[in-house]
Design an enzyme around this catalytic site. Structure first.
Site, PDB file in Angstrom:
ATOM      1  N   LYS A  42       0.829  -1.213   0.000  1.00  0.00           N
ATOM      2  CA  LYS A  42       0.000   0.000   0.000  1.00  0.00           C
ATOM      3  C   LYS A  42       0.860   1.258   0.000  1.00  0.00           C
ATOM      4  O   LYS A  42       0.559   2.237  -0.701  1.00  0.00           O
ATOM      5  CB  LYS A  42      -0.936  -0.026   1.208  1.00  0.00           C
ATOM      6  N   GLN A  86      -5.178  -1.641   9.939  1.00  0.00           N
ATOM      7  CA  GLN A  86      -4.783  -2.904   9.327  1.00  0.00           C
ATOM      8  C   GLN A  86      -5.280  -4.069  10.189  1.00  0.00           C
ATOM      9  O   GLN A  86      -4.960  -4.167  11.378  1.00  0.00           O
ATOM     10  CB  GLN A  86      -3.255  -2.968   9.187  1.00  0.00           C
ATOM     11  N   ASP A 111     -11.589   2.214   3.978  1.00  0.00           N
ATOM     12  CA  ASP A 111     -11.778   0.756   3.930  1.00  0.00           C
ATOM     13  C   ASP A 111     -13.263   0.398   3.885  1.00  0.00           C
ATOM     14  O   ASP A 111     -13.617  -0.742   3.612  1.00  0.00           O
ATOM     15  CB  ASP A 111     -11.136   0.104   5.167  1.00  0.00           C
TER      16      ASP A 111
END
Length: 921
Positions: A42, A86, A111
């Site tokens: 990422k 995460q 997300d």
């Protein structure tokens, strides 16, 4: 393709908004190898696209509270437009993952895992939410096939919150007929065989067989599974949830594993971050305000100022801040109605163009004042609430001395006020108290230094100034500066000679030259001349001193002229408090107090945000005197406001006293230091003041007006217009268009008002308008606002009156002759000595700040109209070196505020029920 498109979008964003970059934060808890791998992917993608990515790593011992605290910080950070937590969390602590994902601000949840974003997706609000990245990537892949989703039969295997469930919703709202299958589905092969579009996210290796798949179907495989493989060095290989080898023979399109959905998931995270940044720019675009104004309920007769103020329900100040484009982390709330604004906003908006800069001034006033503050507020209410322009008022904070004296408060009046007026007129956020503390720290340091130098040897002083701490002696930074000033280039305290120690420790202040006085923010006549040092501990070292009012402190002038913390610290260091017996200037830096002053003033340097009755924003910051200082609010407030309003907006500030004093200093001092250039001058005039200048009887505060002021008298008005004419000339001398605002009182007649308007236009004003804002709020200043708009488009050839490199006497003479109308100046002996002293000390190139009566263009308050041919007497000259000007004392001008003329009997108290303020200011 996605990355290239995003890269171009980021380039376009940064070109349109220089200095801006989309920001992504990745919060990791623990140190899982798989998480590290995904995060590196990422970060690499973000760097390639031009996104500013920040990896925040918490240890595996981090608690739920630690994680939530970090999320709250990222939520509030305006440089972060998207952030992800995460998953899974690599922690040893019990943490509720649902609670963590829901703590992320929905507008930054790129997300798409928060309940709010999931709820919006399930309801079909696709344009107002973030979609989880894997389903979003799957949809992008499906679109790339060119096959229309609408009307197709889709099957989703898996119902996780991250992939399966949102994938179902996404296909459904793209008009597919969707079936979700899971581990309990008994006819899985049959359902798969019906699918035109198949998305598999079950987490089971090669669960879907190729022969199940409908010929020509689109197959999206989201699975990542490891199976044994002896041919691989690792002993295993990665496969998907679909038996790829057989499925590809039947599918029209199929994603490989690895290398299919995975890279698209990362690409979609980047796309969501860029989308979030675009939404942010749309919402917080500099100069694009979405402001709610307050409706006034006008009453006749007009109630008292405090009744009007307390009848208004101000907007929460954080709402005002948001409306004008300030970020939450740039605002420090002081209750519900006032806040401080961080100076960091200037750096954020440094590439944005400034708005239009308007200064409100006045003709030579009566002792009652002619309504400059009221006009300032009325003008911004008209520009904002009625003409819907971005507009800020920037005004001075009033001193408690005049507030509790005859003058009263300074929040404006009638239906043109800064509210709440009691907050505005009293402590506000404590800036004046900070100045009092800082000023008196310097005063205490001066007398303490004199005392210790008189009672101690060089070595004893040196031991106290540079003490040994744990056996080590070390100079502080401020002591190093003093050594350098003395030409001593040594850093080891043990290396100084006896002569150098003597120079270092002895300022040798001449008590007769001390110009720094103690201050307090109250008119107290018995502190105007005092004797200090009478305690037995001072060993007979007494001297005559005095208290001034706080707002006359040079620290206030520094606050008003500084452009930031670093500049303020330097200005504090340059403040001259006395001279040595050898005639050398002694500064605050020599005393060693500069850093302490900066610490005491670190919050006061931030402008205070308030609002008007009609809900337009106001900066209230600094309140220097308009005689011994320049009488204008802060440069910082003006600079921040000019950025916030945008290039088509307006910032309206007020200069103290008449145009000959406050406006002249605004141009020659404030604009010189700020680098700002004004577009329009608004000159406030009243029939009352013009009648006084025309030869009317004296106007005295607290005494009813003579009949000449309450009955029509066109002759007096016409004769008094000489003052108006001269002040118009004064403004035009600086190359700026002038609008005359005729502030109408209820005793004025139409003929009188029309006569003033006519005279103003004939004297060269760009326009002149009658104003009734005191009784009508912004509506009563509409004509004024429209005139200001027109004038702001006219050419402005701003110029200073003098070059600072001219000799001191020449600069004073230019002001006296050009602005006041004097024939010449006369320097009395003390003033002549100061010219020589300040020139010798290197201060001769500072601007001039004339301390003159505000009640006449001349030095004599009894001379009204526009006197000429007089000689202006300069009694003395003093220096505010830190603030950056010399101030000549003209005639009998006092440096102190006026004394109370009667005993105190304050008609003010707390309301026994509400706890609010009742009474008058």
């Amino acid at each position: 393709q996605v990355r290239d498109r995003l890269k171009q979008q980021v380039v376009e964003m940064t070109e349109k908004f220089p200095g801006f970059r989309p920001g992504l934060a990745i919060l990791q808890v623990g140190n899982r190898d798989d998480s590290n791998l995904y995060i590196n992917m990422k970060l690499k993608a973000a760097a390639e696209i031009g996104i500013s990515a920040n990896h925040i790593k918490l240890p595996n011992t981090a608690t739920e509270a630690d994680v939530l605290k970090c999320i709250a910080s990222l939520n509030a950070d305006p440089a972060v437009h998207g952030f992800i937590v995460q998953l899974p969390l690599g922690t040893d602590q019990p943490i509720n993952t649902e609670k963590i994902t829901n703590a992320v601000a929905p507008e930054k949840d790129v997300d798409g895992l928060s309940s709010i974003n999931a709820g919006k997706l399930s309801r079909g609000d696709l344009g107002d939410c973030f979609i989880p990245c894997t389903p979003k990537g799957c949809m992008e892949l499906i679109r790339q096939t060119g096959v229309q989703v609408a009307g197709k039969r889709a099957v989703v295997i898996g119902r996780s919150k991250i992939v399966g469930a949102p994938m179902h919703d996404l296909l459904l709202w793209n008009n597919a007929t969707v079936t979700t299958c899971h581990s309990k589905t008994s006819t899985l092969a049959e359902e798969v065989g019906k699918a035109d579009i198949l998305v598999v996210a079950a987490g089971r290796a090669e669960m879907v067989k190729g022969e199940w798949i409908k010929p020509g179907a689109i197959v999206i495989d989201c699975g990542i599974n490891h199976v044994p493989d002896s041919t691989k060095a690792s002993g295993k290989r990665v496969v998907g949830d679909v038996a790829y080898a057989s499925a590809k023979e039947r599918a029209s399109f199929i994603t490989p594993v690895p290398g299919g959905v995975g890279p698209m998931t990362v690409a979609m995270l980047m796309q969501s971050t860029v989308e979030s940044a675009q939404r942010f720019l749309e919402k917080f675009q500099p100069g694009k305000w979405n402001i709610q104004y307050n409706q006034l309920t006008l009453k006749m007769p007009v109630p008292s100022d405090i009744e009007i103020s307390q009848s208004c329900v101000p907007k929460p100040i954080d709402q005002v801040a948001k409306e004008v484009g300030l970020f939450p982390d740039e605002v420090e709330l002081y209750g519900q109605t006032k806040a401080k604004v961080q100076l960091s906003v200037l750096n954020r908006l440094k590439n944005q163009p400034d708005g239009k800069y308007v200064v409100v001034t006045g003709i030579t006033p009566t002792p009652l004042g002619e309504g400059k503050s009221t006009t300032t507020v009325g003008l911004v209410q008209a520009l904002g609430a009625h003409l819907h322009q971005n507009v800020f008022a920037c005004v001075r904070q009033p001193s408690q001395g005049p507030t509790f004296g005859i003058k009263g408060g300074a929040a404006g009046g009638g239906y043109c006020q800064v509210v709440p007026m009691e907050e505005f007129n009293l402590h506000l956020t404590g800036d004046i108290h900070a100045i009092t503390a800082a000023n008196n720290l310097v005063a205490a340091a001066i007398d303490a230094r004199i005392f210790h130098e008189l009672t101690q040897s060089d070595q004893a002083l040196y031991n106290r100034l540079v003490p040994s701490v744990n056996g080590v002696r070390k100079f502080s930074d401020i002591q190093i500066r003093r050594l350098q000033k003395l030409g001593i280039n040594k850093t080891d305290p043990m290396a100084l000679t006896k002569e150098e120690v003597n120079s270092f420790v002895r300022l040798d202040i001449d008590p007769g030259t001390i110009t720094w006085q103690r201050v307090l923010d109250t008119n107290d006549r018995f502190l105007r001349k005092i004797t200090i040092g009478q305690s037995p501990t001072e060993k007979g070292f007494t001297r005559t001193a005095q208290f001034d009012i706080t707002v006359s402190s040079e620290i206030m002038a520094v606050l008003a002229l500084t452009d930031g913390l670093d500049d303020m610290r330097k200005r504090f260091g340059r403040m001259v408090v006395a001279s040595s017996k050898k005639g050398q200037p002694v500064t605050a830096d020599d005393l060693g107090v500069t850093g302490a002053l900066a610490v005491l003033m670190k919050d006061a340097v931030k402008p205070n945000l308030m609002q008007t009755l009609e809900g337009t924003p106001v900066f209230v910051h600094a309140g220097p005197f308009a005689n011994i200082a320049h009488g204008n609010s802060s440069v910082l407030a003006d600079k921040i406001a000019l950025k916030l309003v945008g290039k088509d907006g307006f910032v309206v500030t007020e200069a103290g006293f008449g145009a000959d004093i406050g406006m002249e200093k605004f141009f020659n001092i404030k604009c010189r230091y700020s680098g700002l250039r004004p577009h329009v001058v608004v000159l406030v005039a009243t029939v009352r003041a013009l009648k006084m200048h025309g030869g009317g009887p004296a106007v005295t505060a607290g005494v009813p007006l003579p009949k000449e002021y309450t009955e029509e008298n066109l002759q007096l008005v016409a004769k008094g217009c000489s003052n108006l004419n001269k002040q118009i000339q004064n403004a035009r001398m600086f190359g700026v268009p002038v609008i005359v605002a005729v502030n109408a009182f209820k005793t004025d007649t139409k003929a009188e008002l029309a006569l003033v308007v006519q005279h103003a236009k004939e004297a060269g004003a760009f326009d002149a308008v009658e104003c009734t804002h005191w009784a009508e709020g912004g509506k009563g200043a509409l004509a004024l606002a429209q005139a200001v708009q027109r004038a702001s488009q006219a050419p402005s050839n701003f110029r200073f009156l003098y070059n600072v490199e001219l000799p001191v006497v020449d600069k004073i003479r230019l002001i006296a002759q050009q602005v006041y109308g004097a024939r010449d100046i006369e320097l009395l002996p003390e003033a002549q000595e100061k010219v020589a002293l300040y020139t010798k000390q290197g201060f001769g190139n500072l601007p001039i700040c004339m301390a003159k009566t505000h009640l006449s263009l001349s030095h004599d308050p009894e001379q009204k109209g526009a006197p000429t041919g007089f000689v202006l007497p300069i009694r003395d000259i003093r220096a505010s070196v830190g603030a950056g000007f010399l101030y000549p004392l003209v005639g009998t001008m006092s440096t102190m505020p006026g004394l109370p003329t009667r005993p105190c009997f304050y008609d003010i108290d707390l309301d026994p029920v509400s706890g609010g303020v009742n009474g008058l200011f």
